[in-house]
Design a protein around this motif. Structure first.
Motif, PDB file in Angstrom:
ATOM      1  N   THR A 294       0.860  -1.382   0.197  1.00 49.45           N
ATOM      2  CA  THR A 294       0.222   0.444  -0.189  1.00 49.45           C
ATOM      3  C   THR A 294       1.056   0.833   0.131  1.00 49.45           C
ATOM      4  O   THR A 294       1.687   1.445   0.919  1.00 49.45           O
ATOM      5  N   VAL A 295       0.889   2.276  -1.223  1.00 46.79           N
ATOM      6  CA  VAL A 295       1.497   3.187  -1.025  1.00 46.79           C
ATOM      7  C   VAL A 295       0.721   4.492  -0.876  1.00 46.79           C
ATOM      8  O   VAL A 295      -0.474   4.928  -1.436  1.00 46.79           O
ATOM      9  N   LEU A 296       0.963   4.733   0.255  1.00 42.25           N
ATOM     10  CA  LEU A 296       0.571   6.133   0.080  1.00 42.25           C
ATOM     11  C   LEU A 296       0.989   7.525  -0.655  1.00 42.25           C
ATOM     12  O   LEU A 296       2.284   7.680   0.059  1.00 42.25           O
ATOM     13  N   LEU A 297       0.882   8.501  -1.280  1.00 38.47           N
ATOM     14  CA  LEU A 297       1.488   9.721  -1.517  1.00 38.47           C
ATOM     15  C   LEU A 297       0.983  11.085  -1.470  1.00 38.47           C
ATOM     16  O   LEU A 297       0.138  11.298  -1.558  1.00 38.47           O
ATOM     17  N   ALA A 298       2.003  12.459  -0.806  1.00 38.36           N
ATOM     18  CA  ALA A 298       1.637  13.744  -0.449  1.00 38.36           C
ATOM     19  C   ALA A 298       2.372  14.175  -0.350  1.00 38.36           C
ATOM     20  O   ALA A 298       2.973  14.891   0.215  1.00 38.36           O
ATOM     21  N   THR A 299       2.439  14.310  -2.503  1.00 36.32           N
ATOM     22  CA  THR A 299       3.131  16.121  -2.215  1.00 36.32           C
ATOM     23  C   THR A 299       3.010  16.996  -2.918  1.00 36.32           C
ATOM     24  O   THR A 299       1.435  17.046  -3.231  1.00 36.32           O
ATOM     25  N   TRP A 300       3.517  17.529  -3.369  1.00 35.60           N
ATOM     26  CA  TRP A 300       3.496  18.836  -4.588  1.00 35.60           C
ATOM     27  C   TRP A 300       4.464  18.624  -5.527  1.00 35.60           C
ATOM     28  O   TRP A 300       4.193  19.623  -6.756  1.00 35.60           O
ATOM     29  N   SER A 301       4.013  18.047  -6.200  1.00 30.47           N
ATOM     30  CA  SER A 301       4.734  17.030  -7.445  1.00 30.47           C
ATOM     31  C   SER A 301       3.829  17.944  -8.351  1.00 30.47           C
ATOM     32  O   SER A 301       2.567  17.766  -8.482  1.00 30.47           O
TER      33      SER A 301
ATOM     34  N   PHE B 205      -2.484   2.250  -3.847  1.00 27.53           N
ATOM     35  CA  PHE B 205      -2.335   4.009  -4.491  1.00 27.53           C
ATOM     36  C   PHE B 205      -3.535   4.901  -3.435  1.00 27.53           C
ATOM     37  O   PHE B 205      -3.675   4.821  -4.259  1.00 27.53           O
ATOM     38  N   THR B 206      -3.091   5.725  -2.518  1.00 24.25           N
ATOM     39  CA  THR B 206      -2.949   6.491  -2.339  1.00 24.25           C
ATOM     40  C   THR B 206      -2.937   8.044  -2.358  1.00 24.25           C
ATOM     41  O   THR B 206      -1.362   8.078  -2.141  1.00 24.25           O
ATOM     42  N   SER B 207      -3.208   8.857  -3.660  1.00 23.65           N
ATOM     43  CA  SER B 207      -2.609   9.936  -4.022  1.00 23.65           C
ATOM     44  C   SER B 207      -3.455  11.177  -3.517  1.00 23.65           C
ATOM     45  O   SER B 207      -4.735  11.280  -3.560  1.00 23.65           O
ATOM     46  N   LEU B 208      -2.762  12.114  -2.390  1.00 21.41           N
ATOM     47  CA  LEU B 208      -3.711  13.531  -2.016  1.00 21.41           C
ATOM     48  C   LEU B 208      -3.435  14.522  -2.445  1.00 21.41           C
ATOM     49  O   LEU B 208      -3.418  15.827  -2.298  1.00 21.41           O
TER      50      LEU B 208
ATOM     51  N   TYR C  42      -7.404   5.569  -4.794  1.00 23.58           N
ATOM     52  CA  TYR C  42      -8.159   6.346  -4.112  1.00 23.58           C
ATOM     53  C   TYR C  42      -7.296   7.981  -4.327  1.00 23.58           C
ATOM     54  O   TYR C  42      -6.077   8.445  -3.635  1.00 23.58           O
ATOM     55  N   ALA C  43      -8.237   8.480  -5.054  1.00 22.53           N
ATOM     56  CA  ALA C  43      -7.041  10.219  -5.868  1.00 22.53           C
ATOM     57  C   ALA C  43      -8.720  10.972  -5.449  1.00 22.53           C
ATOM     58  O   ALA C  43      -9.025  11.798  -5.812  1.00 22.53           O
ATOM     59  N   PRO C  44      -8.688  11.640  -3.739  1.00 24.09           N
ATOM     60  CA  PRO C  44      -9.703  12.274  -3.705  1.00 24.09           C
ATOM     61  C   PRO C  44      -8.914  13.994  -3.921  1.00 24.09           C
ATOM     62  O   PRO C  44      -7.921  14.356  -3.557  1.00 24.09           O
ATOM     63  N   VAL C  45     -10.076  15.188  -3.896  1.00 23.00           N
ATOM     64  CA  VAL C  45      -9.184  16.185  -3.638  1.00 23.00           C
ATOM     65  C   VAL C  45      -9.571  17.236  -2.578  1.00 23.00           C
ATOM     66  O   VAL C  45      -8.873  18.095  -1.881  1.00 23.00           O
ATOM     67  N   GLY C  46     -11.157  16.373  -1.525  1.00 22.60           N
ATOM     68  CA  GLY C  46     -11.191  17.193  -0.541  1.00 22.60           C
ATOM     69  C   GLY C  46     -11.965  18.113  -0.582  1.00 22.60           C
ATOM     70  O   GLY C  46     -12.385  19.165  -1.361  1.00 22.60           O
ATOM     71  N   LEU C  47     -13.351  18.063   0.330  1.00 27.62           N
ATOM     72  CA  LEU C  47     -14.378  18.240   0.336  1.00 27.62           C
ATOM     73  C   LEU C  47     -15.086  19.464   1.348  1.00 27.62           C
ATOM     74  O   LEU C  47     -14.551  18.980   1.873  1.00 27.62           O
ATOM     75  N   PRO C  48     -15.753  20.367   0.862  1.00 26.74           N
ATOM     76  CA  PRO C  48     -15.839  21.325   1.984  1.00 26.74           C
ATOM     77  C   PRO C  48     -16.898  21.017   3.252  1.00 26.74           C
ATOM     78  O   PRO C  48     -16.954  21.311   4.243  1.00 26.74           O
TER      79      PRO C  48
END
Length: 312
Positions: A185-192, A208-211, A279-285
């Protein structure tokens, strides 16, 4: 009177278990709200962007949030701002909350929830980008599932080393590809702004979870990997306009499900041991409201924070 909650206040009252419960309920219920949340972003004549999320609404909560962020990738912290929690009865400003903390908690814990729901049973966890959101993903996953090994990459090797130390030890590697070669399982949380992983860097059964892909131009996973995987998002239109689908130019249909649909049973999620999932979320209000409401009620019970009269 308005309750002001600083980072320290929020860290003292928020607990991962309560926040995960609120977020799970939010993913289940949020589609019942008829007023759509908006995510607004503007470039600035400075090295950063301005972002606003409005309104954060959930069934059963007589309040709403407005969040305003400054995002400056070169600064530390890179995100600064405020979440305004308003009464739904008369608009009273109930609380002002540190946005960086609320955002890290709701983003990281939502990602942990999505990861837990979609990932297979492998016990090697990989982290690419050892910042605040990865920190909260780790805290959330520690509640949801065990793991035996940790492998971490960050452009700042010292930060990666400190991250592994805080989480019981692990191995620091020199690239994102090395993480993918080892982890289940790979978690990505970068500014790439360029793909860190392609299909050829991965193997069957990985999750893969991409934030990082949360605004135009940002990209962590290449198009061929997204096409090959079961791709789950938090909002299809946002994913296509500013999220993981935008930079590689993939259509809305490339996102097979939302996390809400998976949690409600409208989509089965992972069905194959050998399949790849993303899983590739954007973030919701509404996520801002879910965490702010938990924090506000806990702070009131515990007498945490400082009350100010903004009309004085």
């Amino acid at each position: 009177m308005t309750l002001v909650l600083t980072r320290g206040d929020l860290e003292s009252v928020l607990q991962p278990e309560a926040c995960l419960t609120a977020l799970r309920e939010g993913f289940w219920d949020a589609d019942a709200v008829r007023v759509a949340g908006q995510r607004l972003r503007s470039d600035l004549p400075f090295p950063g962007t301005a972002t606003a999320l409005i309104p954060g609404l959930l069934p059963g909560i007589e309040a709403y949030t407005v969040k305003v962020n400054a995002k400056f990738p070169g600064a530390r912290p890179a995100l600064r701002g405020v979440v305004c929690l308003h009464s739904g009865q008369d608009g009273e400003l109930l609380a002002l909350l540190d946005s960086a903390t609320v955002t890290a908690w709701r983003t990281g814990l939502s990602a942990a929830l999505g990861t837990h729901v979609l990932a297979g049973s492998g016990d090697v966890l990989g982290v690419i980008g050892a910042g605040a959101q990865a920190e909260l993903m780790m805290r959330g996953l520690a509640v949801l599932r065990p793991r035996r090994a940790l492998v971490v990459h960050d452009t700042d090797a010292d930060r990666a080393t400190a991250f592994t130390a805080r989480h019981g030890g692990g191995r620091v590697v020199g690239s994102a590809k090395e993480v993918a070669a080892t982890a289940d399982t790979v978690l990505l949380a970068t500014w790439s702004r360029a793909p860190l992983l392609r299909l050829s860097d991965t193997r069957d059964g990985q999750h893969f979870t991409s934030l990082g892909a949360d605004e135009p131009g940002k990209q962590e996973l290449a198009a061929d990997l997204l096409r090959a995987a079961l791709l789950v998002v938090d909002d299809r239109e946002l994913a296509a306009n500013i999220g993981a689908l935008a930079a590689p130019g993939l259509p809305v249909a490339a996102a097979q499900a939302t996390l809400g649909e998976v949690l409600r049973g409208a989509h089965p999620g992972r069905v194959s041991v050998a399949g790849r999932t993303v899983y590739a979320p954007v973030g919701l209000p509404w996520q801002d409201l879910a965490l702010s409401w938990v924090a506000y009620r806990a702070a009131e019970r515990q007498g945490v924070g400082r009350r100010v009269d903004l009309l004085a």
